[in-house]
Design an enzyme around this catalytic site. Structure first.
Site, PDB file in Angstrom:
ATOM      1  CG  HIS A 544      -0.111   0.034   2.651  1.00  0.00           C
ATOM      2  ND1 HIS A 544       0.198   1.215   3.219  1.00  0.00           N
ATOM      3  CD2 HIS A 544       0.041  -1.077   3.226  1.00  0.00           C
ATOM      4  CE1 HIS A 544       0.935   0.739   4.343  1.00  0.00           C
ATOM      5  NE2 HIS A 544       0.572  -0.648   4.597  1.00  0.00           N
ATOM      6  CB  CYS A 563       1.528  -3.939   5.356  1.00  0.00           C
ATOM      7  SG  CYS A 563       0.061  -4.610   5.742  1.00  0.00           S
TER       8      CYS A 563
END
Length: 722
Positions: A544, A563
């Site tokens: 992201h 992440c």
């Protein structure tokens, strides 16, 4: 004989003739008989009948044959007859004589059939004593049969357990050999011997592909001289070939022994299929080698491993790689554009800045050279020479991020081993994340298509190793906080400040089943930034955007909860969509126009594989071996296994506690009032009372928890808390 009818003169003569023939030799008797003119005119069938001492069926009525008994005796005088008993039936007609008549001999020629059959063995008997050719070939046939019988016995019996096969492999061996009637594949013919030699030669050099030849013992077929020894040698080579194929394809070290945040779906080769390919191949070594990872990354490491071993653990120095002694830039204050400092002269020489190397002015040429160096070294790019840039220039960067943490050969070996965990087909296109290098590369048609810096998980929040399919991109994503973060970080923070989540824009709601959802709506301040790349997996990690852009200036970028934060996410999106949806003409500008407060998903018609890897050693596009720090200790763990007793069983999976990082946080229904950030009630027990006081409802009703008073009307707590 009493009551017997006297013989006629002719009958007496016939009887006398037969008795005299028995006294003479067979050859002489036959010569005398065939010399008579009448005998010579008989048919061949009649000659055969006359040559055998049986009743003369051409004589008058059968009663005259009753006393003709010498026929059996005639057969007995032939010592070479193997079937003397067969001649006995020739006298049987005397038992049926009362029912015969004068015409019987002529009307029933088949009754002489037994006599003819008895005569045939007499003619062929010498052949049964002369079979030298058959006797010479017999031992070979017997040996093959004996070997197959012994193989059948060992394959179907418990002896198969002795060669160290797993249950699935034993089943495969049983079905394979049964289907070929227990014929061997390594012994019994020149082709089988060549196949065995090829396989043995390859297995004895398993170190070349990062494995250990001692794990695949090979038999000595020359020493196997009995069917039992040959059968055992056959099965031992079969077992080693199957073990190699399995470990070459899925690894000698099962990933579950390394860490709980590694998840793959290994597919071991089918044992019967492996043996079938070997039996059909004229190059067993090539067949066995095909079970190694086919990726160029693996093959490049294999070549470097050979180079290291041939040079005592060092890479062979190439003349063009030798460089003059590096110029060292002296310590001092910050150097920046416009300054004049004698250290700039050393800086010009160190970076080989064009122009006058003795110019002490920090001009634009020097600044641009410094920027280029900073980008290459992956440190903050500002064009100034500060402490970090100076350390990198002089090779003194703290931590040595470009150095392996272990022996180079060991580092290469464990990296080769990890490639065995990944799918054989990485997909086209596909994405490879290299965690220790903090980079992401999009590959297409076997070549790098796009490359970016990333931020990865902290050592205690490691980015997992997985392969998953990216299925869509989300513009304006909502951040649904992972349960592990809710439980381990946000709830403890709320003990100190119940308004903490509200201040950072997080919302809390309770579902009907009692589970909590903490989320952050789309927006510029969203922790996921403006775009998210989704590849569903059990660890709930994805790639992201991020509002924390400053982290990309650092050389070591392990700051996330697992992440991957992408430095240039809109460029990444454009590159992905140019491959996934080439006719849609997505561009960075078009994607940025989608920004707003509502989630927008862009689905891929065909998923793109994403592989999260841990490459502390790899070969770059220039053929140079690159090494990185073992930031999560993956190398250390695997090297420890390789060199310890656990290696004997390291390819067997172990049970790991189930991953609870994605398990929803649950509280009693009604404890949370969906309202402002914290979601409190003004009276009665609320969610935070339950959270902080451990669910002691009686204490909460009295206004106190086990460790102190509950929150006041403002929603704030006072007193001491654990």
């Amino acid at each position: 004989m009493p009551g017997a009818k006297p013989l006629s003169l002719r009958e007496t003569q016939v009887k006398s003739m037969r008795l005299n023939g028995l006294l003479a030799s067979t050859a002489l008797g036959l010569a005398l008989l065939t010399s008579q003119p009448g005998f010579a005119q008989q048919t061949d069938q009649q000659k055969v009948d006359a040559a055998v001492p049986v009743p003369d069926t051409t004589l008058p009525p059968p009663p005259t044959l009753k006393d003709v008994q010498p026929a059996p005796a005639a057969a007995e005088v032939k010592p070479a007859e193997p079937k003397q008993e067969a001649a006995t039936p020739a006298a049987e007609p005397t038992k049926t004589e009362p029912v015969q008549n004068a015409t019987a001999p002529a009307a029933e020629p088949p009754k002489s059939e037994p006599v003819q059959k008895a005569a045939v063995p007499a003619v062929e008997t010498p052949k049964t004593d002369l079979p030298p050719k058959l006797n010479l070939s017999q031992p070979t046939v017997t040996a093959d049969a004996a070997l197959s019988d012994k193989l059948r016995e060992m394959v179907t019996g418990k002896q198969l357990d002795r060669v160290g096969l797993r249950k699935a492999e034993r089943t495969g061996v049983e079905s394979f050999y049964a289907a070929r009637n227990y014929a061997p594949i390594w012994i019994g013919s020149d082709a089988a011997a060549a196949r065995a030699a090829s396989a043995i030669g390859y297995l004895n050099n398993a170190e070349a592909v990062g494995l250990e030849s001692s794990d695949y013992p090979t038999p000595d077929f020359k020493a196997a001289t009995t069917p039992e020894a040959q059968a055992e040698a056959e099965l031992r080579l079969t077992a080693s070939a199957l073990t190699f194929a399995r470990q070459a394809q899925t690894g000698r070290i099962h990933f579950t022994r390394v860490s709980a945040d590694i998840a793959f779906t290994p597919v071991a080769p089918d044992p019967a299929d492996v043996l079938g390919k070997l039996a059909a191949s004229d190059d067993a070594a090539k067949t066995l080698d095909s079970y190694n990872p086919p990726m160029p990354e693996f093959k490049a490491l294999k070549a470097k491993l050979a180079e290291l071993r041939n040079n005592d653990g060092q890479l062979a120095a190439k003349p063009e790689q030798k460089k003059p002694e590096q110029v060292r830039v002296p310590e001092g204050k910050l150097l920046r554009l416009g300054m004049k400092d004698d250290r700039v002269i050393a800086l010009r020489k160190r970076l080989d800045v064009p122009g006058d190397k003795n110019n002490p002015v920090y001009d634009e040429d020097v600044r641009d050279a410094v920027k280029t160096f900073q980008e290459t070294a992956e440190i903050g790019v500002d064009g100034n020479v500060g402490r970090n840039t100076l350390a990198a220039l002089n090779g003194d960067q703290k931590g040595g991020e470009n150095r392996a943490s272990h022996n180079t050969i060991d580092t290469v070996l464990v990296n080769m081993e990890r490639w065995r965990w990944y799918p054989r087909d990485l997909g086209n296109p596909h994405v490879v994340v290299n965690i220790p290098d903090y980079t992401l590369t999009l590959w297409n048609n076997g070549k790098p298509y796009w490359h970016s810096k990333i931020v990865v998980g902290k050592p205690n929040k490691a980015t997992p190793l997985i392969s998953a399919e990216m299925k869509f991109i989300t513009v304006n994503p909502t951040w649904n906080v992972p349960p592990s973060i809710i439980e381990n970080e946000y709830l403890p923070a709320l003990r100190e400040d119940p308004d903490a989540l509200d201040r950072i824009g997080l919302k809390v709601e309770q579902r009907p089943d009692g589970t909590l959802r903490v989320y952050q709506p789309p927006g510029a301040a969203n922790a996921l930034g403006r775009i998210r790349f989704n590849f569903p997996n059990k660890f709930l990690v994805y790639q992201h955007d991020t509002p924390d852009k400053q982290l990309f200036a650092r050389s070591e970028r392990a700051y996330s909860h697992g992440c991957m934060r992408v430095q240039n996410p809109f460029t990444y999106a454009e590159k992905l969509l140019s491959l996934a949806l080439p006719n849609e003409n997505y561009s960075e500008a078009r994607i940025e126009k989608m920004l707003g407060s509502n989630e927008i998903n862009i689905n891929f018609p065909k998923p793109i594989w994403v592989h999260l890897t841990y490459q502390t050693a790899w070969v770059d596009q220039d053929g140079k071996l690159q090494l990185r720090k073992d930031i999560y200790g993956r190398d250390a763990k695997m090297i420890s296994i390789m060199k310890g007793s656990e290696m004997k069983v390291a390819d067997t999976a172990i049970d790991r506690p189930p991953n609870t990082s994605s398990k929803p946080v649950r509280v009693p229904v009604g404890m949370l009032n969906n309202g402002r950030g914290g979601g409190y009630r003004d009276s009665g027990p609320n969610f935070f009372d339950w959270l902080f006081n451990g669910g002691d409802q009686q204490e909460m009703r009295r206004g106190r928890g086990p460790n102190g008073p509950r929150a006041d009307s403002s929603g704030r707590y006072y007193g001491s808390w654990r």
